[in-house]
Scaffold this motif. Structure first.
Motif, PDB file in Angstrom:
ATOM      1  N   LYS A  43       2.828  18.111   5.421  1.00  0.00           N
ATOM      2  CA  LYS A  43       3.200  17.126   4.406  1.00  0.00           C
ATOM      3  C   LYS A  43       3.188  15.702   4.991  1.00  0.00           C
ATOM      4  CE  LYS A  43       4.784  17.773   0.708  1.00  0.00           C
ATOM      5  NZ  LYS A  43       4.322  17.725  -0.654  1.00  0.00           N
ATOM      6  N   HIS A  44       3.614  15.560   6.247  1.00  0.00           N
ATOM      7  CA  HIS A  44       3.609  14.248   6.902  1.00  0.00           C
ATOM      8  C   HIS A  44       2.171  13.750   7.074  1.00  0.00           C
ATOM      9  CE1 HIS A  44       5.134  10.999   9.385  1.00  0.00           C
ATOM     10  NE2 HIS A  44       4.242  11.310  10.308  1.00  0.00           N
ATOM     11  N   HIS A  47       0.861  12.597   3.740  1.00  0.00           N
ATOM     12  CA  HIS A  47       1.459  11.291   3.433  1.00  0.00           C
ATOM     13  C   HIS A  47       0.750  10.187   4.216  1.00  0.00           C
ATOM     14  CE1 HIS A  47       4.707   8.355   2.727  1.00  0.00           C
ATOM     15  NE2 HIS A  47       4.488   8.018   3.987  1.00  0.00           N
ATOM     16  N   ASN A  48       0.579  10.394   5.524  1.00  0.00           N
ATOM     17  CA  ASN A  48      -0.086   9.389   6.355  1.00  0.00           C
ATOM     18  C   ASN A  48      -1.474   9.051   5.823  1.00  0.00           C
ATOM     19  OD1 ASN A  48       1.945   8.960   8.203  1.00  0.00           O
ATOM     20  ND2 ASN A  48       1.084  10.265   9.778  1.00  0.00           N
ATOM     21  N   HIS A  50      -3.061   9.731   2.829  1.00  0.00           N
ATOM     22  CA  HIS A  50      -3.305   9.318   1.448  1.00  0.00           C
ATOM     23  C   HIS A  50      -2.448   8.143   0.991  1.00  0.00           C
ATOM     24  CE1 HIS A  50      -6.213  12.452   0.660  1.00  0.00           C
ATOM     25  NE2 HIS A  50      -5.467  13.223   1.416  1.00  0.00           N
ATOM     26  N   LEU A  51      -1.395   7.836   1.715  1.00  0.00           N
ATOM     27  CA  LEU A  51      -0.613   6.657   1.358  1.00  0.00           C
ATOM     28  C   LEU A  51      -0.958   5.476   2.264  1.00  0.00           C
ATOM     29  CD1 LEU A  51       1.549   5.572  -0.546  1.00  0.00           C
ATOM     30  CD2 LEU A  51       3.239   6.149   1.171  1.00  0.00           C
ATOM     31  N   HIS A  52      -1.138   5.748   3.558  1.00  0.00           N
ATOM     32  CA  HIS A  52      -1.368   4.673   4.522  1.00  0.00           C
ATOM     33  C   HIS A  52      -2.818   4.574   4.983  1.00  0.00           C
ATOM     34  CE1 HIS A  52       2.937   4.262   4.684  1.00  0.00           C
ATOM     35  NE2 HIS A  52       3.067   5.508   5.075  1.00  0.00           N
ATOM     36  N   GLY A  83      -4.622  12.376  10.196  1.00  0.00           N
ATOM     37  CA  GLY A  83      -3.268  12.086   9.733  1.00  0.00           C
ATOM     38  C   GLY A  83      -2.197  12.232  10.790  1.00  0.00           C
TER      39      GLY A  83
END
Length: 95
Positions: A43-44, A47-48, A50-52, A83
């Motif tokens: 999940k981290h 997040h890395n 697709h968000l950042h 990621g």
């Protein structure tokens, strides 16, 4: 927008995550704890990416050493193309 069946690089890395569920009195083994850890790591990474996005977040400046053929990489933080966090805690020197 990206529709169902999109095969672009951003969507190709998407997967369904199943969060481990526990109940009172359950005996937890190393298998359940590894599944929980893998869920959190995956999940981290999602997040890395697709968000950042990936790349240098801060630091990591590459410098030529004036006194020789060495290269210095200053401390910093980046996200690799998968990621993962990449942390260089102190300036490093390479020949």
């Amino acid at each position: 927008g990206h529709g169902a069946g999109c095969t672009c690089p951003a969507c190709a890395t998407l997967a369904t995550f199943v969060r481990p569920r526990f109940f009172a009195g359950q005996l937890l083994t190393d298998t359940e704890l590894r599944l929980l850890e893998q869920y959190a790591v995956d999940k981290h990474r999602l997040h890395n990416l697709h968000l950042h996005g990936w790349g240098v977040v801060c630091g990591l400046q590459v410098l030529c050493d004036d006194c020789g053929n060495d290269v210095k990489v200053e401390s910093g933080y980046a996200i690799d193309p998968c990621g993962n966090d990449v942390i260089v805690p102190a300036t490093t020197k390479s020949l």
